[in-house]
Design a protein around this motif. Sequence first.
Motif, PDB file in Angstrom:
ATOM      1  N   ARG A 205       0.824  -1.216   0.000  1.00 45.90           N
ATOM      2  CA  ARG A 205       0.000   0.000   0.000  1.00 45.90           C
ATOM      3  C   ARG A 205       0.857   1.265   0.000  1.00 45.90           C
ATOM      4  N   ASP A 206       2.086   1.165   0.489  1.00 48.89           N
ATOM      5  CA  ASP A 206       2.961   2.325   0.581  1.00 48.89           C
ATOM      6  C   ASP A 206       3.783   2.539  -0.684  1.00 48.89           C
ATOM      7  N   ALA A 207       3.603   1.663  -1.696  1.00 43.59           N
ATOM      8  CA  ALA A 207       4.433   1.720  -2.900  1.00 43.59           C
ATOM      9  C   ALA A 207       3.916   2.757  -3.890  1.00 43.59           C
ATOM     10  N   ASP A 208       4.846   3.464  -4.521  1.00 44.02           N
ATOM     11  CA  ASP A 208       4.535   4.265  -5.697  1.00 44.02           C
ATOM     12  C   ASP A 208       4.678   3.411  -6.948  1.00 44.02           C
ATOM     13  N   LEU A 209       5.577   2.453  -6.878  1.00 43.75           N
ATOM     14  CA  LEU A 209       5.882   1.571  -7.998  1.00 43.75           C
ATOM     15  C   LEU A 209       5.867   0.136  -7.504  1.00 43.75           C
ATOM     16  N   LEU A 210       5.138  -0.738  -8.194  1.00 40.85           N
ATOM     17  CA  LEU A 210       5.107  -2.158  -7.865  1.00 40.85           C
ATOM     18  C   LEU A 210       5.625  -2.938  -9.062  1.00 40.85           C
ATOM     19  N   GLY A 211       6.737  -3.663  -8.850  1.00 44.28           N
ATOM     20  CA  GLY A 211       7.311  -4.490  -9.906  1.00 44.28           C
ATOM     21  C   GLY A 211       7.335  -5.941  -9.465  1.00 44.28           C
ATOM     22  N   CYS A 212       6.898  -6.836 -10.337  1.00 41.49           N
ATOM     23  CA  CYS A 212       6.837  -8.259 -10.005  1.00 41.49           C
ATOM     24  C   CYS A 212       7.708  -9.047 -10.968  1.00 41.49           C
ATOM     25  N   GLN A 213       8.650  -9.781 -10.418  1.00 45.71           N
ATOM     26  CA  GLN A 213       9.453 -10.689 -11.226  1.00 45.71           C
ATOM     27  C   GLN A 213       8.763 -12.054 -11.276  1.00 45.71           C
ATOM     28  N   VAL A 214       8.672 -12.630 -12.462  1.00 43.70           N
ATOM     29  CA  VAL A 214       8.065 -13.956 -12.593  1.00 43.70           C
ATOM     30  C   VAL A 214       8.810 -14.969 -11.737  1.00 43.70           C
ATOM     31  N   ALA A 215      10.075 -14.692 -11.433  1.00 43.73           N
ATOM     32  CA  ALA A 215      10.890 -15.587 -10.600  1.00 43.73           C
ATOM     33  C   ALA A 215      10.328 -15.772  -9.206  1.00 43.73           C
ATOM     34  N   VAL A 216       9.438 -14.894  -8.762  1.00 42.09           N
ATOM     35  CA  VAL A 216       8.867 -15.032  -7.430  1.00 42.09           C
ATOM     36  C   VAL A 216       7.847 -16.167  -7.373  1.00 42.09           C
ATOM     37  N   LEU A 217       7.446 -16.674  -8.553  1.00 38.80           N
ATOM     38  CA  LEU A 217       6.505 -17.797  -8.636  1.00 38.80           C
ATOM     39  C   LEU A 217       7.261 -19.114  -8.760  1.00 38.80           C
ATOM     40  N   LYS A 218       6.717 -20.155  -8.149  1.00 41.68           N
ATOM     41  CA  LYS A 218       7.360 -21.462  -8.247  1.00 41.68           C
ATOM     42  C   LYS A 218       7.251 -22.006  -9.671  1.00 41.68           C
ATOM     43  N   GLN A 219       8.185 -22.869 -10.045  1.00 37.25           N
ATOM     44  CA  GLN A 219       8.292 -23.366 -11.405  1.00 37.25           C
ATOM     45  C   GLN A 219       7.015 -24.065 -11.860  1.00 37.25           C
ATOM     46  N   SER A 220       6.392 -24.829 -10.975  1.00 40.11           N
ATOM     47  CA  SER A 220       5.185 -25.557 -11.355  1.00 40.11           C
ATOM     48  C   SER A 220       4.024 -24.628 -11.689  1.00 40.11           C
ATOM     49  N   GLU A 221       4.066 -23.413 -11.158  1.00 33.79           N
ATOM     50  CA  GLU A 221       3.012 -22.437 -11.425  1.00 33.79           C
ATOM     51  C   GLU A 221       3.313 -21.614 -12.672  1.00 33.79           C
ATOM     52  N   ALA A 222       4.594 -21.305 -12.886  1.00 32.84           N
ATOM     53  CA  ALA A 222       4.988 -20.428 -13.986  1.00 32.84           C
ATOM     54  C   ALA A 222       6.272 -20.943 -14.616  1.00 32.84           C
ATOM     55  N   PRO A 223       6.184 -21.902 -15.525  1.00 35.27           N
ATOM     56  CA  PRO A 223       7.391 -22.469 -16.131  1.00 35.27           C
ATOM     57  C   PRO A 223       8.064 -21.548 -17.142  1.00 35.27           C
ATOM     58  N   GLY A 224       7.381 -20.510 -17.591  1.00 35.58           N
ATOM     59  CA  GLY A 224       7.913 -19.636 -18.620  1.00 35.58           C
ATOM     60  C   GLY A 224       8.893 -18.611 -18.090  1.00 35.58           C
ATOM     61  N   GLN A 225       9.974 -19.086 -17.506  1.00 36.32           N
ATOM     62  CA  GLN A 225      11.001 -18.205 -16.938  1.00 36.32           C
ATOM     63  C   GLN A 225      12.331 -18.932 -16.951  1.00 36.32           C
ATOM     64  N   GLU A 226      13.421 -18.170 -16.985  1.00 33.96           N
ATOM     65  CA  GLU A 226      14.751 -18.770 -16.940  1.00 33.96           C
ATOM     66  C   GLU A 226      15.123 -19.115 -15.501  1.00 33.96           C
ATOM     67  N   ASN A 227      15.820 -20.239 -15.331  1.00 28.58           N
ATOM     68  CA  ASN A 227      16.331 -20.661 -14.013  1.00 28.58           C
ATOM     69  C   ASN A 227      15.219 -20.693 -12.970  1.00 28.58           C
ATOM     70  N   ALA A 228      14.085 -21.264 -13.350  1.00 30.71           N
ATOM     71  CA  ALA A 228      12.937 -21.310 -12.440  1.00 30.71           C
ATOM     72  C   ALA A 228      13.250 -22.125 -11.198  1.00 30.71           C
ATOM     73  N   SER A 229      12.711 -21.688 -10.067  1.00 36.12           N
ATOM     74  CA  SER A 229      12.932 -22.346  -8.780  1.00 36.12           C
ATOM     75  C   SER A 229      11.713 -23.194  -8.414  1.00 36.12           C
ATOM     76  N   PRO A 230      11.923 -24.323  -7.731  1.00 34.47           N
ATOM     77  CA  PRO A 230      10.774 -25.133  -7.299  1.00 34.47           C
ATOM     78  C   PRO A 230       9.964 -24.482  -6.186  1.00 34.47           C
ATOM     79  N   SER A 231      10.513 -23.446  -5.547  1.00 34.08           N
ATOM     80  CA  SER A 231       9.802 -22.781  -4.456  1.00 34.08           C
ATOM     81  C   SER A 231       9.405 -21.381  -4.872  1.00 34.08           C
ATOM     82  N   GLY A 232       8.343 -20.881  -4.240  1.00 32.03           N
ATOM     83  CA  GLY A 232       7.853 -19.548  -4.557  1.00 32.03           C
ATOM     84  C   GLY A 232       6.377 -19.429  -4.242  1.00 32.03           C
ATOM     85  N   PHE A 233       5.789 -18.310  -4.608  1.00 32.60           N
ATOM     86  CA  PHE A 233       4.358 -18.112  -4.420  1.00 32.60           C
ATOM     87  C   PHE A 233       3.579 -18.987  -5.396  1.00 32.60           C
ATOM     88  N   ASN A 234       2.345 -19.326  -5.018  1.00 34.29           N
ATOM     89  CA  ASN A 234       1.443 -19.959  -5.972  1.00 34.29           C
ATOM     90  C   ASN A 234       0.569 -18.892  -6.622  1.00 34.29           C
TER      91      ASN A 234
END
Length: 368
Positions: A205-234
């Motif tokens: 809520r305090d942000a002027d700018l919100l940026g989201c990296q696909v890397a924050v999502l786990k690989q099973s949820e978002a495979p379309g990324q380089e060096n995807a991690s098995p852990s992350g948000f769903n």
Amino acid sequence: MLDNWLSPVNLTALSLPDLDADHLGSQLHLHTETHFPDLNGVQIALVCLNEKEGIALRKALYTMSFPFEGLHIADLGTIRKCTAEFIMPVLIELHESNILPIIVGSDPALIQIQYKGLQHELQHINMVALDEFIRLSVPTENKQPDLFNEIVFQKKSKLFHLGIIGCQTHFTLPATYRLMDELHFDYIRLGTARANLAEVEPIIRDADLLGCQVAVLKQSEAPGQENASPSGFNVEEICQLCRYGGMSEKVKSFGIFGYKASLDRKAQTANVLAQMIWYFLDGLSHRKGDFPISTEGLTEYIVEVKSLDFTVTFWKSQRSGRWWLQVPVKTSKQQQRHRLIPCSYNDYKLASQGELPDRLVNALKRFL
């Protein structure tokens, strides 16, 4: 002027079925081969930074529902060249027109351009990134600087605060955590955020700018990324965080970075990104108009915090039920828009018991 920097939406490549009036794609003001939309009254503009990723995203996004009465959204197409020289003029013109840009790109480093595009609008910027890494390091001569080093350590930096949500300890060096603490920046580890998403909301809520990296999502949820991690948000969690971003009265820019269509399976990641944007729009459509430029319409609660040996003032919005902590020191004119720090009811309860949460103590130190 904007059409100088942007290619139109490739409707032929989308090859969508006929859309009903209630589909999101039917409600957009589109930049096409023959028409550039009138942006008078438009509040949000989608800009894709890569053609292939833009096509995949639009196929998923256009077929979603449009329950956002009163929202006027433009799809301005794709940047002709994915360089700062082409992206910056677009972002600056949108900000000057009071239009919130939603930008989607394949390179994680593009978040730097998102930040620079807002520099022309604001003197002090609160930046929040959803990311599995804290892309910041202690500057050294023999090491390539991390992504945020240029922003944080540049001369006369306009960055007022940086928050990282979703970082994973096994990817983060202890020296980076120490540096974040020294700079009074916020970081919320993945496990802490997942345990209670509602407590993350005040930072967003305090942000002027919100940026989201696909890397924050786990690989099973978002495979379309380089060096995807098995852990992350769903998906459900990231959509809730994006909705918080949309609801924030301060957020002026929303970006999603690191999506690689060539690595995507059955457009799964494109569908995730479309949902993230949809929930950001949903949050935006439910804004309460209670950003506290003043304390009018807020209820005051004064609390004596023994650990700090002075009283602090909390404010609650009767319109939304959200809470803020007032900075107990005189702020400069440029800092006025940050003088009320978003917090939660739990923060107020802890303060009432004599202890101010570490995050709020850290926030107060930024003004001292």
